[in-house]
Scaffold this motif. Structure first.
Motif, PDB file in Angstrom:
ATOM      1  N   GLN A  11       0.833  -1.210   0.000  1.00  0.00           N
ATOM      2  CA  GLN A  11       0.000   0.000   0.000  1.00  0.00           C
ATOM      3  C   GLN A  11       0.863   1.254   0.000  1.00  0.00           C
ATOM      4  O   GLN A  11       0.645   2.185  -0.780  1.00  0.00           O
ATOM      5  N   LEU A  15       1.339   4.258  -2.788  1.00  0.00           N
ATOM      6  CA  LEU A  15       1.198   5.678  -2.472  1.00  0.00           C
ATOM      7  C   LEU A  15       2.461   6.448  -2.854  1.00  0.00           C
ATOM      8  O   LEU A  15       2.385   7.582  -3.331  1.00  0.00           O
ATOM      9  N   TYR A  65      -6.304  12.809  -4.373  1.00  0.00           N
ATOM     10  CA  TYR A  65      -6.390  11.512  -3.689  1.00  0.00           C
ATOM     11  C   TYR A  65      -5.103  11.236  -2.900  1.00  0.00           C
ATOM     12  O   TYR A  65      -5.151  10.757  -1.759  1.00  0.00           O
ATOM     13  N   HIS A  66      -3.971  11.552  -3.503  1.00  0.00           N
ATOM     14  CA  HIS A  66      -2.696  11.392  -2.807  1.00  0.00           C
ATOM     15  C   HIS A  66      -2.662  12.252  -1.540  1.00  0.00           C
ATOM     16  O   HIS A  66      -2.217  11.801  -0.469  1.00  0.00           O
ATOM     17  N   ARG A  69      -4.868  10.601   1.141  1.00  0.00           N
ATOM     18  CA  ARG A  69      -4.341   9.373   1.742  1.00  0.00           C
ATOM     19  C   ARG A  69      -3.053   9.638   2.539  1.00  0.00           C
ATOM     20  O   ARG A  69      -2.908   9.183   3.678  1.00  0.00           O
ATOM     21  N   LYS A  77      -5.395   3.744   5.623  1.00  0.00           N
ATOM     22  CA  LYS A  77      -6.438   3.483   4.634  1.00  0.00           C
ATOM     23  C   LYS A  77      -7.811   3.676   5.268  1.00  0.00           C
ATOM     24  O   LYS A  77      -8.146   3.023   6.258  1.00  0.00           O
ATOM     25  N   ALA A 101     -10.469   5.869  -5.134  1.00  0.00           N
ATOM     26  CA  ALA A 101     -10.802   5.239  -3.858  1.00  0.00           C
ATOM     27  C   ALA A 101     -11.472   3.884  -4.074  1.00  0.00           C
ATOM     28  O   ALA A 101     -11.168   2.907  -3.378  1.00  0.00           O
ATOM     29  N   ASP A 104      -9.142   1.189  -4.716  1.00  0.00           N
ATOM     30  CA  ASP A 104      -8.408   0.775  -3.520  1.00  0.00           C
ATOM     31  C   ASP A 104      -9.324   0.094  -2.504  1.00  0.00           C
ATOM     32  O   ASP A 104      -8.974  -0.020  -1.328  1.00  0.00           O
ATOM     33  N   ILE A 106     -12.119   1.078  -1.169  1.00  0.00           N
ATOM     34  CA  ILE A 106     -12.647   1.981  -0.145  1.00  0.00           C
ATOM     35  C   ILE A 106     -14.104   2.273  -0.484  1.00  0.00           C
ATOM     36  O   ILE A 106     -14.448   2.522  -1.653  1.00  0.00           O
TER      37      ILE A 106
END
Length: 416
Positions: A11, A15, A65-66, A69, A77, A101, A104, A106
């Motif tokens: 993960q 990232l 998004y980066h 997170r 997460k 998301a 991933d 989510i």
């Protein structure tokens, strides 16, 4: 190595890879632009860089998004996020975040203001990709709610184009629900409800914990009420920032950070230099019961390179200033004419900190005005006294807060 640890390493690797692509940073450019400059030149910068506008939207969403997170949630997460999407490209950026998301694993609640089928261009493309990834769009209406267990809220309602007050309706409902939520909040480009040029609140505003802005920073992210609502500001140039800076030759403002300008004001000094070579500052103020401001002003002069610093104060403030900062030279007098010698001695003057507006203060200002040809900073109550008998001097720098500025301009400031 446990499976959970291996999954976490994978993960973080993903990232880190995203960070390379998005290049999100908290180090901000020094130039700031107006909303009009951004809107008029964004597409030109993309074309000059050989990029399609969809690529910019995709990169913006990935950068958001980066930021969510890595920075806002610190690598944890989330189980659930809520994305609030408006009717334009800001909403399109939100759809890109939501799609990332979903990929991933989510859970995503995407709330859309208005009919999502009315979205056009790149925003419609982002919507279609989100739906193709298995996403569901929920209209923001009277029945819309944000779950208590949502971990983060992404604000994609309004971008920097907002210029009038937000009317009661789905937008205000979304902002109100987000504001009441305990979840972390990320604003895309600028918190919804802030004016992109002035930083004024347009009726209501979504206060963010962090904001990610693109291509160039905007004036309204720093002025007015912005510091209260922007949170930590992150920047992603999307690969077109250099072209944009070259196209827009006259930015709207420049951000002044001390580490960028200190070499101008505090150059390296010759090894054989002594204090008399670096100017003499005299500060006038510190009335009875108001010793703090003049003491702080004196310390600031010493810390920023003044060779000799002397404060001229009311006798009741002398000991407080000397005990608080013993390296300051302090002269106190009830009869302000006793200050004349030291005003003549000074290279630079500053008047106003803790001055007050009584007879002693008025006498200090009259004495200062007799030496108005010296470079001077006029601050605080000196400005309030000056507002009663206005005059201009090219040797002065005025440092008013909004209330003092209003008195100088003869207008009422709503913040006072």
């Amino acid at each position: 190595m446990s499976l959970s640890m291996a999954a976490r390493l994978i993960q973080f690797s993903a990232l880190a890879s995203m960070a390379t692509m998005t290049n999100v940073t908290q180090s901000l450019p020094s130039l700031a632009y107006s909303c009009a400059q951004m809107q008029e030149n964004e597409a030109k910068a993309a074309k000059a860089s050989g990029l399609e506008m969809w690529t910019l939207m995709s990169r913006a969403g990935q950068a958001a998004y980066h930021t969510l997170r890595v920075h806002l949630l610190q690598g944890t997460k989330p189980n659930h996020i809520t994305v609030l999407a408006g009717k334009g490209n800001n909403g399109g950026d939100g759809y890109v975040v939501a799609e990332a998301a979903l990929k991933d694993d989510i859970n995503v609640l995407l709330g859309q203001v208005g009919d999502h089928m009315s979205l056009k261009g790149d925003a419609a493309t982002a919507r279609d990709r989100f739906l193709a990834a298995g996403g569901v769009i929920t209209p923001i209406d009277d029945a819309f709610t944000i779950p208590d267990d949502t971990d983060a809220i992404v604000d994609g309602l309004f971008g920097t184009g907002l210029s009038r007050e937000i009317r009661q309706g789905p937008f205000t409902r979304a902002i109100d629900l987000a504001s009441k939520s305990k979840a972390k909040k990320l604003a895309i480009d600028i918190p919804s409800g802030l004016h992109g040029d002035t930083g004024n609140v347009l009726g209501t505003v979504l206060s963010a914990d962090a904001t990610i802005t693109f291509i160039g920073v905007k004036k309204g992210q720093f002025t007015g009420k912005a510091p209260q609502h922007v949170g930590i500001l992150y920047f992603a140039g999307l690969g077109v920032e250099q072209a944009f800076d070259e196209i827009v030759s006259s930015p709207a403002a420049e951000l002044v950070a001390f580490n960028r300008v200190r070499h101008r004001f505090m150059p390296l000094r010759p090894l054989a230099a002594h204090k008399a070579a670096f100017g003499k500052v005299v500060l006038l103020g510190g009335n009875n019961g108001m010793s703090g401001a003049i003491r702080l002003a004196g310390e600031a002069c010493q810390r920023t390179g003044s060779g000799l610093t002397r404060t001229l104060t009311h006798p009741a403030s002398q000991q407080a200033v000397m005990f608080g900062r013993p390296e300051l030279m302090v002269t106190a007098a009830q009869d302000v004419n006793a200050f004349s010698h030291w005003i003549d001695w000074a290279t630079v003057l500053a008047v106003g900190p803790g001055l007050g507006q009584d007879d002693w203060a008025q006498g200090v200002l009259r004495l200062f005005l007799k030496h108005a040809s010296k470079p001077s900073v006029v601050d605080a109550d000196a400005l309030n006294l000056l507002a009663k008998s206005p005059q201009h001097n090219p040797h002065w720098v005025l440092t008013p807060h909004p209330g003092e500025a209003g008195r100088l301009l003869g207008i009422r400031c709503p913040c006072t």
